[in-house]
Design a protein around this motif. Structure first.
Motif, PDB file in Angstrom:
ATOM      1  N   GLY A  53       0.817  -1.217   0.000  1.00 11.60           N
ATOM      2  CA  GLY A  53       0.000   0.000   0.000  1.00 11.60           C
ATOM      3  C   GLY A  53       0.843   1.255   0.000  1.00 11.60           C
ATOM      4  O   GLY A  53       0.524   2.238  -0.680  1.00 11.60           O
ATOM      5  N   ALA A  54       1.927   1.253   0.759  1.00  9.03           N
ATOM      6  CA  ALA A  54       2.811   2.418   0.788  1.00  9.03           C
ATOM      7  C   ALA A  54       3.485   2.628  -0.563  1.00  9.03           C
ATOM      8  O   ALA A  54       3.634   3.768  -1.022  1.00  9.03           O
ATOM      9  N   ALA A  55       3.865   1.538  -1.220  1.00 10.15           N
ATOM     10  CA  ALA A  55       4.478   1.664  -2.553  1.00 10.15           C
ATOM     11  C   ALA A  55       3.495   2.290  -3.535  1.00 10.15           C
ATOM     12  O   ALA A  55       3.859   3.193  -4.302  1.00 10.15           O
ATOM     13  N   LEU A  56       2.240   1.837  -3.495  1.00 10.03           N
ATOM     14  CA  LEU A  56       1.220   2.430  -4.364  1.00 10.03           C
ATOM     15  C   LEU A  56       0.954   3.886  -3.988  1.00 10.03           C
ATOM     16  O   LEU A  56       0.789   4.741  -4.856  1.00 10.03           O
ATOM     17  N   PHE A  57       0.917   4.159  -2.691  1.00 12.41           N
ATOM     18  CA  PHE A  57       0.671   5.522  -2.208  1.00 12.41           C
ATOM     19  C   PHE A  57       1.739   6.482  -2.707  1.00 12.41           C
ATOM     20  O   PHE A  57       1.434   7.546  -3.240  1.00 12.41           O
ATOM     21  N   PHE A  58       3.008   6.123  -2.554  1.00 11.55           N
ATOM     22  CA  PHE A  58       4.078   7.033  -2.940  1.00 11.55           C
ATOM     23  C   PHE A  58       4.198   7.197  -4.459  1.00 11.55           C
ATOM     24  O   PHE A  58       4.655   8.231  -4.927  1.00 11.55           O
ATOM     25  N   LYS A  59       3.753   6.187  -5.211  1.00 15.56           N
ATOM     26  CA  LYS A  59       3.808   6.317  -6.660  1.00 15.56           C
ATOM     27  C   LYS A  59       2.652   7.156  -7.201  1.00 15.56           C
ATOM     28  O   LYS A  59       2.836   7.958  -8.116  1.00 15.56           O
ATOM     29  N   TYR A  60       1.456   7.009  -6.635  1.00 17.47           N
ATOM     30  CA  TYR A  60       0.272   7.621  -7.222  1.00 17.47           C
ATOM     31  C   TYR A  60      -0.308   8.783  -6.425  1.00 17.47           C
ATOM     32  O   TYR A  60      -1.342   9.327  -6.811  1.00 17.47           O
ATOM     33  N   THR A  62       0.437  11.812  -6.250  1.00 19.54           N
ATOM     34  CA  THR A  62       0.400  13.103  -6.936  1.00 19.54           C
ATOM     35  C   THR A  62      -0.911  13.299  -7.700  1.00 19.54           C
ATOM     36  O   THR A  62      -1.289  14.417  -7.995  1.00 19.54           O
ATOM     37  N   ASN A  63      -1.626  12.195  -8.009  1.00 18.31           N
ATOM     38  CA  ASN A  63      -2.895  12.301  -8.731  1.00 18.31           C
ATOM     39  C   ASN A  63      -3.966  12.960  -7.876  1.00 18.31           C
ATOM     40  O   ASN A  63      -4.629  13.886  -8.306  1.00 18.31           O
ATOM     41  N   ASP A  64      -4.182  12.463  -6.692  1.00 20.50           N
ATOM     42  CA  ASP A  64      -5.179  12.990  -5.771  1.00 20.50           C
ATOM     43  C   ASP A  64      -4.698  12.690  -4.356  1.00 20.50           C
ATOM     44  O   ASP A  64      -5.160  11.758  -3.713  1.00 20.50           O
ATOM     45  N   SER A  65      -3.765  13.502  -3.882  1.00 22.64           N
ATOM     46  CA  SER A  65      -3.050  13.171  -2.654  1.00 22.64           C
ATOM     47  C   SER A  65      -3.948  13.089  -1.429  1.00 22.64           C
ATOM     48  O   SER A  65      -3.703  12.285  -0.543  1.00 22.64           O
ATOM     49  N   MET A  66      -5.003  13.894  -1.357  1.00 23.73           N
ATOM     50  CA  MET A  66      -5.856  13.850  -0.173  1.00 23.73           C
ATOM     51  C   MET A  66      -6.591  12.513  -0.073  1.00 23.73           C
ATOM     52  O   MET A  66      -6.609  11.890   0.987  1.00 23.73           O
ATOM     53  N   LEU A  67      -7.187  12.055  -1.166  1.00 26.16           N
ATOM     54  CA  LEU A  67      -7.920  10.784  -1.117  1.00 26.16           C
ATOM     55  C   LEU A  67      -6.977   9.608  -0.876  1.00 26.16           C
ATOM     56  O   LEU A  67      -7.317   8.686  -0.135  1.00 26.16           O
ATOM     57  N   TYR A  68      -5.803   9.634  -1.495  1.00 24.48           N
ATOM     58  CA  TYR A  68      -4.843   8.560  -1.261  1.00 24.48           C
ATOM     59  C   TYR A  68      -4.370   8.577   0.195  1.00 24.48           C
ATOM     60  O   TYR A  68      -4.188   7.519   0.799  1.00 24.48           O
ATOM     61  N   GLY A  69      -4.185   9.751   0.766  1.00 20.73           N
ATOM     62  CA  GLY A  69      -3.787   9.852   2.168  1.00 20.73           C
ATOM     63  C   GLY A  69      -4.873   9.356   3.108  1.00 20.73           C
ATOM     64  O   GLY A  69      -4.590   8.653   4.085  1.00 20.73           O
ATOM     65  N   ILE A  70      -6.118   9.704   2.818  1.00 21.80           N
ATOM     66  CA  ILE A  70      -7.231   9.231   3.646  1.00 21.80           C
ATOM     67  C   ILE A  70      -7.350   7.718   3.548  1.00 21.80           C
ATOM     68  O   ILE A  70      -7.559   7.021   4.557  1.00 21.80           O
ATOM     69  N   LYS A  71      -7.186   7.187   2.344  1.00 25.68           N
ATOM     70  CA  LYS A  71      -7.265   5.735   2.165  1.00 25.68           C
ATOM     71  C   LYS A  71      -6.132   5.036   2.911  1.00 25.68           C
ATOM     72  O   LYS A  71      -6.342   4.000   3.539  1.00 25.68           O
ATOM     73  N   ILE A 112     -13.356   3.960  -0.578  1.00 25.34           N
ATOM     74  CA  ILE A 112     -12.427   4.968  -1.095  1.00 25.34           C
ATOM     75  C   ILE A 112     -11.419   4.326  -2.047  1.00 25.34           C
ATOM     76  O   ILE A 112     -11.082   4.888  -3.085  1.00 25.34           O
ATOM     77  N   GLY A 113     -10.945   3.126  -1.716  1.00 19.04           N
ATOM     78  CA  GLY A 113      -9.980   2.445  -2.578  1.00 19.04           C
ATOM     79  C   GLY A 113     -10.523   2.174  -3.961  1.00 19.04           C
ATOM     80  O   GLY A 113      -9.827   2.341  -4.962  1.00 19.04           O
ATOM     81  N   PHE A 114     -11.781   1.769  -4.049  1.00 15.67           N
ATOM     82  CA  PHE A 114     -12.372   1.500  -5.350  1.00 15.67           C
ATOM     83  C   PHE A 114     -12.759   2.777  -6.082  1.00 15.67           C
ATOM     84  O   PHE A 114     -12.884   2.779  -7.301  1.00 15.67           O
ATOM     85  N   LYS A 115     -12.935   3.886  -5.368  1.00 17.81           N
ATOM     86  CA  LYS A 115     -13.258   5.159  -5.997  1.00 17.81           C
ATOM     87  C   LYS A 115     -12.027   5.861  -6.560  1.00 17.81           C
ATOM     88  O   LYS A 115     -12.164   6.723  -7.437  1.00 17.81           O
ATOM     89  N   LEU A 116     -10.860   5.532  -6.077  1.00 17.30           N
ATOM     90  CA  LEU A 116      -9.640   6.165  -6.555  1.00 17.30           C
ATOM     91  C   LEU A 116      -9.399   5.836  -8.028  1.00 17.30           C
ATOM     92  O   LEU A 116      -9.878   4.824  -8.526  1.00 17.30           O
ATOM     93  N   PRO A 117      -8.648   6.688  -8.709  1.00 18.15           N
ATOM     94  CA  PRO A 117      -8.386   6.427 -10.139  1.00 18.15           C
ATOM     95  C   PRO A 117      -7.722   5.084 -10.402  1.00 18.15           C
ATOM     96  O   PRO A 117      -7.918   4.489 -11.449  1.00 18.15           O
ATOM     97  N   LEU A 118      -6.966   4.570  -9.449  1.00 20.70           N
ATOM     98  CA  LEU A 118      -6.288   3.293  -9.619  1.00 20.70           C
ATOM     99  C   LEU A 118      -7.217   2.118  -9.331  1.00 20.70           C
ATOM    100  O   LEU A 118      -6.919   0.989  -9.663  1.00 20.70           O
ATOM    101  N   GLY A 119      -8.381   2.385  -8.703  1.00 18.66           N
ATOM    102  CA  GLY A 119      -9.330   1.325  -8.340  1.00 18.66           C
ATOM    103  C   GLY A 119     -10.142   0.837  -9.507  1.00 18.66           C
ATOM    104  O   GLY A 119      -9.945   1.223 -10.662  1.00 18.66           O
ATOM    105  N   PHE A 120     -11.104  -0.021  -9.213  1.00 18.60           N
ATOM    106  CA  PHE A 120     -11.979  -0.592 -10.230  1.00 18.60           C
ATOM    107  C   PHE A 120     -13.218   0.277 -10.407  1.00 18.60           C
ATOM    108  O   PHE A 120     -13.697   0.887  -9.465  1.00 18.60           O
ATOM    109  N   ASP A 121     -13.744   0.304 -11.613  1.00 21.64           N
ATOM    110  CA  ASP A 121     -14.990   0.999 -11.881  1.00 21.64           C
ATOM    111  C   ASP A 121     -16.051  -0.065 -12.118  1.00 21.64           C
ATOM    112  O   ASP A 121     -16.152  -0.626 -13.212  1.00 21.64           O
ATOM    113  N   PHE A 122     -16.840  -0.358 -11.091  1.00 23.04           N
ATOM    114  CA  PHE A 122     -17.814  -1.439 -11.169  1.00 23.04           C
ATOM    115  C   PHE A 122     -19.007  -1.112 -12.053  1.00 23.04           C
ATOM    116  O   PHE A 122     -19.696  -1.993 -12.534  1.00 23.04           O
TER     117      PHE A 122
END
Length: 124
Positions: A53-60, A62-71, A112-122
């Protein structure tokens, strides 16, 4: 380290296995050797979940840092409540509130994880 950040497959695998191990450990009788072993394996998966999770957080981030931080924070709280539920259960204390908080934080983390740009769009 591309296997950690190219896709979310490794991270999803670790938290699915972590939840299965948590439920298996929680269903075992307190003080048994199997419960202790399962709990130790689950702690290893806590580390794998946090590292992936930290690896994904630090890579992505910059896209939407607040939502990634909350997640990221919700994920840590979910792991914390998983651990507190098991430890309180092994000590014979009441775990009702810990179960409720675990479920609430797990659902919030998944949402929140599924809503992020990296998540799935069901619903696409």
């Amino acid at each position: 380290m591309g296997f950690l950040t190219d896709t979310t497959h490794f991270h999803i695998f670790t938290w699915v296995v972590g939840i299965i191990l948590f439920l298996a450990s929680a269903s075992m009788a307190a003080g048994t050797k199997g419960k202790k072993i399962t709990h130790m394996i689950l702690r290893l998966f806590y580390i794998l979940i946090i590292v992936s999770g930290a690896a994904l957080f630090f890579k992505y981030q910059t896209n939407d840092s607040m939502l990634y931080g909350i997640k990221f924070l919700l994920g840590l709280l979910t792991i914390g409540f998983m651990e507190m539920t098991l430890v309180r259960g092994s000590k014979g204390k009441n775990t009702g509130l810990m179960w409720i908080l675990f479920v609430v934080f797990l659902l919030a983390t998944l949402f929140i994880g599924f809503k992020l740009p990296l998540g799935f769009d069901f619903f696409a």
